[in-house]
Design an enzyme around this catalytic site. Structure first.
Site, short mmCIF file in Angstrom:
data_model
loop_
_atom_site.label_atom_id
_atom_site.label_comp_id
_atom_site.label_asym_id
_atom_site.label_seq_id
_atom_site.Cartn_x
_atom_site.Cartn_y
_atom_site.Cartn_z
N LYS A 1 0.93 -1.20 -0.16
CA LYS A 1 -0.07 0.10 -0.06
C LYS A 1 1.00 1.02 -0.08
CE LYS A 1 -3.92 2.15 0.50
NZ LYS A 1 -3.87 2.84 -1.05
N LYS B 1 5.63 3.29 8.35
CA LYS B 1 4.35 4.22 8.33
C LYS B 1 3.13 3.41 8.42
CE LYS B 1 4.25 7.56 5.49
NZ LYS B 1 4.06 8.41 4.66
N LYS C 1 5.25 1.55 -3.15
CA LYS C 1 5.13 3.12 -3.92
C LYS C 1 5.47 3.10 -5.22
CE LYS C 1 4.59 7.58 -2.51
NZ LYS C 1 3.90 7.93 -1.44
N ASP D 1 -0.42 10.74 -4.63
CA ASP D 1 1.01 11.23 -3.84
C ASP D 1 1.15 12.67 -4.82
OD1 ASP D 1 3.01 10.94 -1.88
OD2 ASP D 1 4.27 11.39 -3.71
N THR E 1 -4.38 13.15 5.57
CA THR E 1 -3.14 13.53 5.66
C THR E 1 -2.95 14.86 6.56
OG1 THR E 1 -2.54 12.38 3.79
CG2 THR E 1 -0.80 13.41 4.81
P1 NDP Z 1 0.53 17.72 -4.13
O1 NDP Z 1 1.00 17.49 -5.35
O2 NDP Z 1 -0.84 17.69 -4.04
O3 NDP Z 1 1.37 19.00 -3.53
C1 NDP Z 1 2.47 19.29 -3.69
C2 NDP Z 1 3.03 20.66 -3.18
O4 NDP Z 1 4.46 20.61 -3.12
C3 NDP Z 1 2.72 21.44 -4.33
O5 NDP Z 1 2.46 22.88 -3.43
C4 NDP Z 1 4.13 21.58 -5.04
O6 NDP Z 1 4.26 22.92 -5.77
C5 NDP Z 1 5.22 21.41 -3.72
N1 NDP Z 1 6.30 21.00 -4.61
C6 NDP Z 1 6.45 19.41 -4.84
N2 NDP Z 1 7.75 19.42 -5.42
C7 NDP Z 1 8.38 20.34 -5.14
C8 NDP Z 1 9.56 20.72 -5.12
N3 NDP Z 1 10.55 19.91 -5.76
N4 NDP Z 1 9.98 22.00 -4.79
C9 NDP Z 1 9.19 22.77 -4.19
N5 NDP Z 1 8.05 22.52 -4.09
C10 NDP Z 1 7.39 21.36 -4.44
O7 NDP Z 1 1.28 16.61 -3.34
P2 NDP Z 1 0.69 16.20 -1.70
O8 NDP Z 1 0.48 17.12 -0.86
O9 NDP Z 1 -0.31 15.07 -1.86
O10 NDP Z 1 2.25 15.71 -1.11
C11 NDP Z 1 2.92 16.45 -0.40
C12 NDP Z 1 3.97 15.78 0.37
O11 NDP Z 1 3.35 14.98 1.18
C13 NDP Z 1 4.87 14.60 -0.56
O12 NDP Z 1 6.02 14.37 0.12
C14 NDP Z 1 3.94 13.24 -0.19
O13 NDP Z 1 4.78 12.14 -0.34
C15 NDP Z 1 3.59 13.47 1.06
N6 NDP Z 1 2.35 12.78 1.47
C16 NDP Z 1 1.22 12.81 0.70
C17 NDP Z 1 0.10 12.12 1.36
C18 NDP Z 1 -1.22 12.28 0.50
O14 NDP Z 1 -2.29 11.69 1.10
N7 NDP Z 1 -1.41 12.86 -0.26
C19 NDP Z 1 0.21 11.04 2.28
C20 NDP Z 1 1.52 11.10 2.97
C21 NDP Z 1 2.39 11.86 2.54
P3 NDP Z 1 4.10 22.75 -7.29
O15 NDP Z 1 2.58 22.80 -7.49
O16 NDP Z 1 4.84 24.08 -7.71
O17 NDP Z 1 4.96 21.44 -7.82
#
Ligand code: NDP
Length: 445
Positions: free
Chosen positions: A89, A113, A125, A165, A208
Site C-alpha cells: 500500500k 508508516k 510506492k 501522492d 493527511t
Molecule cells: P501535491 O502534488 O498535492 O502538492 C505538492 C506541493 O508541494 C505543491 O505545492 C508543489 O508545488 C510542492 N512541491 C512539489 N515538489 C516540489 C519541489 N521539488 N520543490 C518545491 N515545491 C514542491 O502533493 P501532496 O500534497 O499530496 O504531497 C506532498 C507531500 O506529502 C509529499 O512528500 C508526499 O509524499 C507526502 N504525502 C502525501 C500524502 C497524501 O495523502 N497526499 C500522504 C502522505 C505523505 P508545485 O505545484 O509548484 O509543484
C-alpha cells in the site's frame, strides 16, 4: 563492526546511485541499533538484510500521445517493498524528479508508516517522471491509461493497492481506476482516493493534513497547550498543505506562509484558504495569483526567499523531500519555532532534523505525522470490502484515534529505548517491531 554497520556498508555498496533511499534507510537503521543489539534473533534471522531489499521492483515503459500527435515516452515504477503485514500500500507520484531512488525511499518509509497505523497494510510506492503540470486533461488521461495498462497486472485489492501522492489527485485516480476496471473487468477496491460516487471514502482528501495536526495537537494537549493563537509556517500548497492549514485554522491558529515550487506567500493576517483552494484545486494556477488577489500578502520567488525565513511557533513542511535544510533549521529556531511536524515524506534533511532535536525542538517525522492519509486509505479499503460508506464524522473520529495511537506508540518506544521525546527513534522502532515480528513468524521469506 556491529550488525547495523555491516548492513549499512553493504547497502552503500549495492545502491551507490540512490542517495534518497540510502538517506531514509540509514536513518531507520541507526534507530534500530538499540533494538537489534539487545536481541540476537534479528541478526540470526537475517532480518535487516531482508528488510532493506524490496520484495519486487517493476519498471516499465509508458508510451502516450500528446495533443499535437507526438509520441512521448515516460518511465513507470512500482516498488513492492514489503507485504509482511498486508497487501502493498502506498501512493503513486507523478513528477519530473521521480527516479528509482526516490520511489525506493518512499516505499521503504511506507513500510514503517503503515505498520504504525495499526492496520494490516504492507509498504509500496510507485510513480513516473511524467509531469502533469501544463498538460491538458486529455493528455493526463492518455498517460494514466497507458500507465495502468502495464500496472494493472501487478496490483489487486488483496495484492497491492496504490493511492495518490505528488501530482496524483482525484483526477488522476479517476483515469487510473477507469482503465483498471476496463482491463480487469471488475469493480474492486484496487485504488484509494477514489471519487465518492465510485467507492471513495469521506475524509480521504483531508486525512493527511488533518492527521498531521491531530498528532501535534495531542502532543500540545498533553502539556496543557493547544493550537489556539499559534503562528504556523506551512510549505507546499497541495493536498497535504491545504488540509493541514484548514485544521490548524479551525483550532485557532494563524497560518502565515504557504509555497509552491516557484515561490512563497507570506500573509501576516493569515493565509486565506478559499483563495488557495480556488487557485490550486480548481484553476491549477501558480501562487503568484494569490498576491494578485490579496494586496497585503507578500510573494517571494523561490530563489530569493525561503518559507522558513518567517517567525512561527510550529512548522509543518508539506511539499517534498529535503526541502528543510540545516540553514532553514537555524532560521526556524532563531525565530522561535518549537515544534516541527513533517507533512511531507522526509522533507527535513538528516542534519537539520538532528539540529532541531539538539535545540530542543519537538520533531515529528513524516512516517508518523503524515500516516493519516494511508490510514484513511486502509479505511477506504475496509468500506469497499464491506460495500459500505461511513459518514465523515465516523472516519474523522477513527483518523483522530489512529493519530493519537501513533503518537503514544512512538512516545512509549522512545522512552523504552532511553530517548524520551525522540519521536524519530520512537516511530522507527515501533513501526519496525510489528513488521519484524511478522517476518520472524512467517519464516525465511
Ligand atoms: P501535491 O502534488 O498535492 O502538492 C505538492 C506541493 O508541494 C505543491 O505545492 C508543489 O508545488 C510542492 N512541491 C512539489 N515538489 C516540489 C519541489 N521539488 N520543490 C518545491 N515545491 C514542491 O502533493 P501532496 O500534497 O499530496 O504531497 C506532498 C507531500 O506529502 C509529499 O512528500 C508526499 O509524499 C507526502 N504525502 C502525501 C500524502 C497524501 O495523502 N497526499 C500522504 C502522505 C505523505 P508545485 O505545484 O509548484 O509543484
Amino acid at each position: 563492526m556491529s550488525y547495523v554497520d555491516n548492513i549499512i556498508v553493504d547497502l552503500e555498496k549495492k545502491n551507490p546511485h540512490e542517495p534518497e533511499f540510502l538517506q531514509a534507510a540509514k536513518e531507520v537503521l541507526d534507530s534500530l541499533r538499540a533494538v537489534v543489539d539487545r536481541d540476537g534473533q534479528y541478526e540470526k534471522a537475517g532480518l535487516l538484510e531482508r528488510l532493506v531489499e524490496p520484495e519486487r521492483i517493476i519498471q516499465f515503459r509508458v508510451p502516450w500521445m500528446d495533443d499535437l500527435g507526438k509520441v512521448r515516452v515516460n518511465r513507470g515504477y512500482r516498488v513492492q517493498f514489503s507485504s509482511a503485514i498486508g497487501p502493498y500500500k502506498g501512493g503513486l507520484r507523478l513528477h519530473p524528479s521521480v527516479n528509482l531512488s526516490i520511489i525506493k525511499f518512499l516505499g521503504f518509509e511506507q513500510i514503517f508508516k503503515n505498520s504504525l497505523t495499526g492496520l494490516p497494510i504492507g509498504g509500496g510506492k510507485g510513480g513516473s517522471d511524467f509531469d502533469p503540470k501544463g498538460k491538458s486533461d486529455n493528455e493526463v488521461m492518455r498517460f494514466c491509461q497507458s500507465f495502468m495498462t502495464e500496472l494493472h497486472r501487478h496490483i489487486g485489492p488483496d495484492t497491492d493497492v496504490p493511492a495518490g501522492d505528488i501530482g496524483v489527485g482525484g483526477r488522476e485516480i479517476g483515469f487510473l481506476f477507469g482503465q483498471y476496471r476496463r482491463l480487469a473487468n471488475a469493480f474492486e477496491g484496487v485504488l484509494t482516493g477514489k471519487g465518492l460516487p465510485w467507492g471513495g471514502s469521506l475524509t480521504r482528501t483531508e486525512a493527511t493534513g488533518y492527521g498531521l495536526v491531530y498528532m501535534v495537537e495531542e502532543y500540545l494537549n498533553r502539556s496543557g497547550d493547544s493550537f489556539k493563537g499559534k503562528k504556523i509556517s506551512i510549505s507546499g500548497s497541495g493536498n497535504v498543505a491545504i488540509f493541514a492549514a484548514e485544521k490548524a485554522k479551525e483550532l485557532g491558529a494563524t497560518v502565515l506562509t504557504m509555497s509552491d515550487s516557484n515561490g512563497v506567500i507570506y500573509h501576516k493576517s493569515g493565509i486565506n484558504l478559499d483563495t488557495i483552494k480556488e487557485i490550486k484545486l480548481e484553476k491549477r494556477e501558480r501562487l503568484t495569483a494569490y498576491a494578485k488577489a490579496h494586496s497585503d500578502a507578500v510573494y517571494t520567488e523561490a530563489d530569493k526567499g525561503r518559507v522558513w525565513d518567517s517567525e512561527c511557533d510550529i512548522a509543518l513542511p508539506s511539499a517534498t523531500q529535503n526541502e528543510l535544510n540545516l540553514d532553514d533549521a537555524k532560521h526556524l529556531t532563531a525565530k522561535g519555532c518549537k515544534v516541527v511536524g513533517e507533512g511531507a515524506n522526509m522533507p527535513t534533511t538528516r542534519e537539520a532534523a538532528e539540529y532541531l532535536q539538539a535545540q530542543g525542538v519537538t520533531f515529528f517525522p513524516g512516517k508518523a505525522a503524515n500516516a493519516g492519509g494511508v490510514a484513511v486509505s486502509a479505511l477506504e479499503m475496509a468500506q469497499n470490502s464491506a460495500r459500505l460508506s461511513w459518514t465523515f464524522e465516523e472516519v474523522d473520529s477513527r483518523l483522530k484515534n489512529i493519530m493519537i495511537g501513533i503518537f503514544h506508540n512512538a512516545d512509549e518506544a522512545a522512552k523504552e529505548y532511553g530517548k524520551p521525546g525522540d519521536y524519530i527513534l520512537g516511530a522507527n522502532v515501533a513501526g519496525f517491531k510489528k513488521v519484524a515480528r511478522a517476518m520472524l513468524d512467517q519464516g525465511l521469506i
